[in-house]
Structures are given as structure tokens and as C-alpha cells.
Design an enzyme around this catalytic site. Sequence first.
Site, PDB file in Angstrom:
ATOM      1  CD  GLU A 337       0.336  -1.460   2.659  1.00  0.00           C
ATOM      2  OE1 GLU A 337       0.342  -1.913   3.879  1.00  0.00           O
ATOM      3  OE2 GLU A 337      -0.429  -2.657   1.988  1.00  0.00           O
ATOM      4  CG  ASP A 379      26.938  22.310 -30.895  1.00  0.00           C
ATOM      5  OD1 ASP A 379      27.741  21.497 -31.246  1.00  0.00           O
ATOM      6  OD2 ASP A 379      26.093  23.151 -30.649  1.00  0.00           O
ATOM      7  CG  ASP A 655      22.839  26.418 -26.740  1.00  0.00           C
ATOM      8  OD1 ASP A 655      22.893  25.491 -28.355  1.00  0.00           O
ATOM      9  OD2 ASP A 655      24.084  26.623 -26.183  1.00  0.00           O
ATOM     10  CG  ASP A 659      20.818  21.709 -30.633  1.00  0.00           C
ATOM     11  OD1 ASP A 659      22.493  21.492 -31.526  1.00  0.00           O
ATOM     12  OD2 ASP A 659      22.191  22.674 -30.181  1.00  0.00           O
ATOM     13  CG  ASN A 723       6.266 -12.024   5.936  1.00  0.00           C
ATOM     14  OD1 ASN A 723       6.814 -12.389   6.950  1.00  0.00           O
ATOM     15  ND2 ASN A 723       5.300 -10.822   6.305  1.00  0.00           N
ATOM     16  CG  ASN A 748       1.155  -5.053   6.165  1.00  0.00           C
ATOM     17  OD1 ASN A 748       2.577  -5.474   5.867  1.00  0.00           O
ATOM     18  ND2 ASN A 748       0.703  -4.111   5.866  1.00  0.00           N
ATOM     19  CG  ASP A 752       3.431  -0.553   5.131  1.00  0.00           C
ATOM     20  OD1 ASP A 752       4.036  -0.992   4.570  1.00  0.00           O
ATOM     21  OD2 ASP A 752       1.901  -0.993   5.594  1.00  0.00           O
TER      22      ASP A 752
END
Length: 912
Positions: A337, A379, A655, A659, A723, A748, A752
Site C-alpha cells: 500500500e 554540441d 541549445d 538541435d 511471509n 504490517n 510500513d
Amino acid sequence: MRTVLTQGFSTFLRRRRAQRHFARPPILDTIAAHARLAATPVALSDEMSLVAAEAPAAALARLRSRESGLTRAEAADRLAKVGPNEVEHEKPLPAWLHLWRCYLNPFNVLLTALGGLSWLSADAKATVVISAMVALSTIIRFVQEGRSHRAAESLRAMVSNKATVIRAGPAASEPSARVEIPQRELVPGDLVALSAGDMIPADCRVLTARDLFVGQAAMTGESLPVEKFVEHHGDATGVLEQANLVFMGTNVVSGAATALVVMTGSRTYFGALASRVLAVDPQPNAFQAGVNSVSWLLIRFAMVMVPIVLLVNGFTKGDWLQAFLFALSVAVGLTPEMLLMIVTSTLAKGAVMLSRKKVVVKRLDAIQNFGAMDVLCTDKTGTLTQDKIAVARKTDPFGQPSTEVLEFAFLNSYYQTGLKNLLDRAVLDNVDLPAELKLKEDYRKVDEIPFDFVRRCMSVVVSERDDHHELICKGALEEILAICTRVRVTGAAGIPGKPCDPPLDAAAMTRILAFTHGLNQEGLRVVAVAMKEMPPTQTTYSVADETGLTLVGYISFLDPPKESSAPALKRLAAHGIVVKVLTGDNEFVSKHVCHQVGLPSDQVLLGPQIEAMDDATLARAAEEHRLFAKLTPLQKERIVRALRANGHVVGFMGDGINDAPALRAADIGISVDSAVDIAKEAADIILLEKSLLVLDDGVIEGRSTFCNMLKYIRMTASSNFGNVLSVLVASAFLPFLPMLPLQLLVQNLLYDFSQTGIPFDNVDAELVARPLQWNPADIGRFMVVFGPVSSVFDICTFALMWWVFKANTLASQTQFQTGWFVVGLLTQTLIVHMIRTPKLPFIQSRASAPLIGMTVAIMVIGLWLPMGPLAAYFKLQALPAAYFSWLCAILVAYCALTTVVKRFYSRSFGWQ
């Protein structure tokens, strides 16, 4: 000569037509794809059609404007009335709707369903814990996404585009001036100056144009540049085809123009299409698809394993209700989750950290491609060199010093209205003030022939004291020589300072090429200057007039390498990135610069050679060469596509307008804040400093961000798998549940919490030393290898509680469940440190303070719960003192075995 140049440009257009794979910026692609979904509003079409049909003066009157432009006060008043010139985009959601969106994901929906089933089963405690998990996931994601959005908005504001407008003075007698303003401040009636490289900032009517070609593929799907004129073409079939209208979202390919803003913001064609696109759900990109694939992998795993857990417990225990609740708890434990929250917060933190390193991320998910990049095309000018070009020599065609050539170059650079590059600025800075004032006094501008990448030159026409006109052309040596028939020689015929213009014959050409080759060998960039006198009666000029010129001489420029270039190239190479230089400059100057910075350049591939290659040949050549010179924009794009076809993740750094095609074709487009608009629009990453060192820092930060996301996914997948294995083994042999549903849910939830520090974790230097790519298949292998490790010690714990502590009856099941609760929580939390790095944790590699703090806190809580006042509430009990000696042994053995498995895994598959 006019025929030759016309044919050259036609060839350019035919090549553009052949490039059906031409890539466009993502938003433009999307809009073009949805353009057929709905017709353009009639009122919008009518208004633009009326303006297109009118003469320029009438169009100005309709918009209540004038040739000198709006005043600042008028523009401010209109801006307050019509609003900013911004296309409708994904606006921030209301807080309640954002909160709902944060809740609405497959994991939360699944948890809610499980919570509902727990409530129907009268398991109030499980319902509370599941509700807490849903609330935790939703609220943390809500907060993190809010921070991410605010960070992204502030970063985008740093690289906003600007427009050049003509502003009238407050008083009628005061002259108008060109000023740069943010694009969002444009209003109807403004006059904008457009030149090569500009994004067109609104829907406009062209008032003046010089060889104006516009790329409007995003609006019409036509990949060819379209020429625009001042005149109205009555045979056009629709507003988009009108030759004197230009539209927001398109860009100037070449030429220059002045245009009247007619529509802004959401009233533009671009805005009308964008508003329809926002109504369509966006398709996930490659990164999002990768995260989704992992999510559904875990969901499918749960859908298979949970029914097995239910059946095993139901048949072995005989209590189907209890087995059902336990299976629900297992399903909750298998649900990652926190995945979306971890991904969002990690990307947001990565973007903020990159901005501190002068790297602005326009799209958060571009960070992954940034870290995966293994080839960088760039470049030469400004990247390897200092970007501080200075005039080194001013000579006539045969090498004699000449002030005349500088004067002609000054007039060309000063009077051109197109894109002024570094060479122009160097020329303007090299003329002292008295000479500058005299030149401005003696000459006035008559006309201009803008630059384009086919001719590789540009011309201005000036009148000298209204006596005659002089066409002054400045550009690349070979292109200038092709249109010259005579050569100027100073001090000829024994008269010092007296010029003469003998024919440009073979002998003169040989001397010219030998001299300029010598300049190139010194690392000097050579720009040729030519001119010819024209009759004063001619008022308009075109490319056809660029013929029969006299070569006046050259301006030679020095752009020395940056001191940081050589170290930066070494760092990039050490991080697994191959640098290839793609430049329009000649091969001699390019080789000289590459040699100075230590980049291999013995073999140079030239643009004309690339032109003759098919795609397969180019793909091989692109791998072998590091330097590509004398390239056109399309050739740069072809090289990038060839490298991508070879399996590389290609970044392109540029730039300029030349390009833009390559920026769009690359996996990751990189530009700089000072780039032209079209380059910044096409880029995914904007550098606030044009430096390869800054780029390397950004790449490492991008890889670190990706590493932290990968940590959570690996930890979750392997822990969940372990698990389930443990639960299946215990369920098959125990007369009671190995852990109550409520205990499993609490475990759990605490786990988390321990992982919320992962986005802020440190990353080993070795893990970011090589390019990283998204590989969902590796997740499954990691899960299968590391999941059973925790199961081994879970089974050891079962044996310990069953035989050593005699918790082997229904009456003593609480002690058994408490023992596994503590071991399970501590090993799950410890795994965060064990598999966050292939090194020895705490010794060779330390986690960040936030992650250490969270994991230590959760482990303390896990040990305290059975001993504290809440133990009875969770049906836990205090464990005997002897248990903790065994606990320490289990944890030490767990770390040892995990270390052994890590080494095996690293040798067999590599860590990442």
C-alpha cells in the site's frame, strides 16, 4: 545560382518529408493525435479569418493596436481583462478531490474491501487497524504529492519562455523599443518579434516577414516547414492553412517576422485542442507502466496465495471463520500500500535535489531515463568550450590584417534581426565606440536575408550615405566561397591600402584554403565575409541576390576549452556514459578542441558522408565514431535515432534551433536555461549552467532516486513472498494460527512506517557508477532468492517456540504468536538495512539518519508492545527472559545468511 539554392532548399524539404518518424514534444504529439476529436470553435475561426483577410493596418485597428505597439499601461490593462496567456493545463485539484484521488488506487480499494469484511465479521480491532493503514497510505501520499506539485511548479517557473514585444513609449513622441517579457504576459494587440528558434507564443497575424518558415506539425501533422507571408491567400481551405497566420505551439524554423497577437491563452487553437486533450485520460508512459507491472505482479501473487492460505487453514483447523479472517490479514500483508507514496515522494525529493545541483526536471518520470543514459551526444560550443568567444584575427582573404572585414562584419551583425549568436556578440564587442558610432551614422539598413541551415549564411543590405546599396554576407567558409566570384586584396598594385578585386581563380582558391586550413589547425573558427554593391533603386532582396560576391576576408574566433571539460569527460566515462560530439563546425576545429580535452577524435564522420549512408551503415558508424562534424539538424537527428536503434539510452544536449529535432528524438533531451525557446520546449531536463560537470552531478542524483525506488519494491516483494511461505508451512502443521489476524495487521502497519524514510536514504557510490534501467523481470528473481531467507528463520522460530518454550497447545498459543510477532517484525525491519546495499550494513554502508531513526523506533515499539499496557488488547503476552538470548542469535544468524545470499546473488546476477 538562385536555381541552385532553390533546389537545395527543395531537397531539404523533401528530406523532411521523408522523415516520417520525426518526433515531436509529448504535449504536441498528444494534441495532434486528438485534433480530429472535435471541430475548432466557430467564433475562433471567424475572428482569425477576418484578421487574415484584412490589410495589416486594418488588422491593427481591429485589435486597437498600432505599428509602434502597445504601451505598458495598455498591455497591463488588457492583461487584467483577458487573463494570462496560458494554455489550460492540469490545474491543482481541490483538496477534497485530490484526497479522493490519493485514496483511489487498487491497494487502498482492496484494503477497504478487506476492512469491510472484517467489520461484517465483527472483528472491530482488525477493522480499526486496516482503516489506519488506509488512512496512513492516503494521507502520506496526499502530503507528498502536494509537496511534489509545488516543487514542480516552482521548477517550471525557473525555465519559463519569454517573448520579444514592441512596446510604445508613454508619449507619442517617444520611440518604441523591443523588450523581453514572460510569454504569459502577452495580450491581444501586442506586436511580437519572431526569429529562428522562437516558439510562437500566441495565435498571430503576420505583419512583416523575411523568408519566414514555420514548423507547424503539431497543428496540422505536416512535417515540412511552411512559408508564411504578409499577404492573404484566398484559396486556403481553412484557417490553419492561411499563409499569414501563425499559431501558438508552432516554431520558427528560419527567417524573421513581426506579428500581431490576435488570440491568447485558451482562446488559441492550441488552447482549444489542449482543453479537449485534458478531458481524455492520459496513457501511462514507460516508467508508469513499469511501476504498474510490479503492482499487478504482487496483486496476482496475492490472488493465488490467499485462497491457498484459506484452504490450508480451514481444513487443518476446522474454524473457517478464523481461517477466513487470517487469509484476509495475509492479503493485507501482501498489499504494497505504500508503493505509490514511496514512488511519488522519491521522485519529488529527487527533483528538488536535482534543482539544488542546477538541474531542473520538467517531467518527474524523466529522472529514470536520466539515470539510464549510457550515451550522451552534445554540441562542442559552450559545452566543451568556454562559451566566451572572442575575435582572434581580422584578415583579408590571404592573411593580411584588415579593419575593413571587421567593419563589414559589424554591419552584418548589428543590423540583422534574426537570432544573434555568440559570434555576432563577439563581433559587436570588438568594435570600439567611436568606430561603432561612425558606422551607424554612415549606414542605414535597407533589407535582410535571414539565416537558414541550408545556406549557412545570412545577409543584410545597407545604404551608404544613400549613395548605393551594399549587400554584406557572413557565414560558413565553403558556402561563402561558393557564391563569390572575386576576392579583395589590400595593398595591391603597389598602392598601400588601396583594394582591388581580382577574380577568384583556382590559384587564389588554393591560397585561401591553405590559409584557412592553418587557422583551423590552430583551433580558430573561421567565418567568411563577402559583399557586393547594388543599385540604390532596388528595395527588396532575396537569396537570388547572394551571387557574384567579393570575398572581403575572415573573422577568426577563439573559443578555448573549459578547464572543467577534461575532468568532466573522465567522470562521465567512469560512470558508464560515452560522450559523442555532434557539431556543425568543421572537422579541423572540432578535432583540435576534442584533442585538448582528451576526447578520442582520430576518426571524424562528416555530414556529407552521413548523407550517403543508409540506416544500417550509419548504425555501425555511429558506434565506432566519437566525433561528427559539419552536420545539419537532420543528420544530428539521424545519428541519435541510430544510436537508440542500437539499444542505447541516448541523451542529447543542445541549445539551438538546429538541435530541436535531435532533442525530440533522444530518450532524454537536455537543454540549458539560455537556450532558444524550441530547444527548451523539446527538452526533458534543463541545466541552469551549461556544464558537463553539472550534467554528471544530475545523472548521479537521478540514479540515486531510481535506486531508492528500487529498494522499496525489492524489500516489499521479497518480504511478502517470505511471509507467505512461512504462513503456509506453519498453517500446515500447527493446531492453531501462527499469528492472529489483528497481530499480522499491526505488524504490517509498523513495517510500513519503518519504510517511510527510504526516499531520503543514502545510496552507495558503486550502485550509481553505471547506467540503471527499469527491469521488472529482475524483481521476480530477487523475490524468489531473498524471500525464503526470512522463511528459514521464521521456521526456526516456530521450532524454538514449539520445543524450547513448549508453546505447543491451544492454551499456550498466545506465547507462540507473540514470539513470532517479535521475530517477524524485527527481521522485516532489519531487512530494510540488509538489502538496501550489497555491502555490509552499518559497517561498509550506512543508511541515512531518517531511515535509521524510523527503523530503530519501529523495532523498539515491536519489543515494547508485548511488555506494555497494550499487550492484552493485541492478545500478546510478555516473553521469558531466555527468549531474548535466542532472539539475538536468530537476528545475528539472519544477517549472516542474508550476507552470504547477497554475495551469491551479486556474483550470479549483479546487484542491479
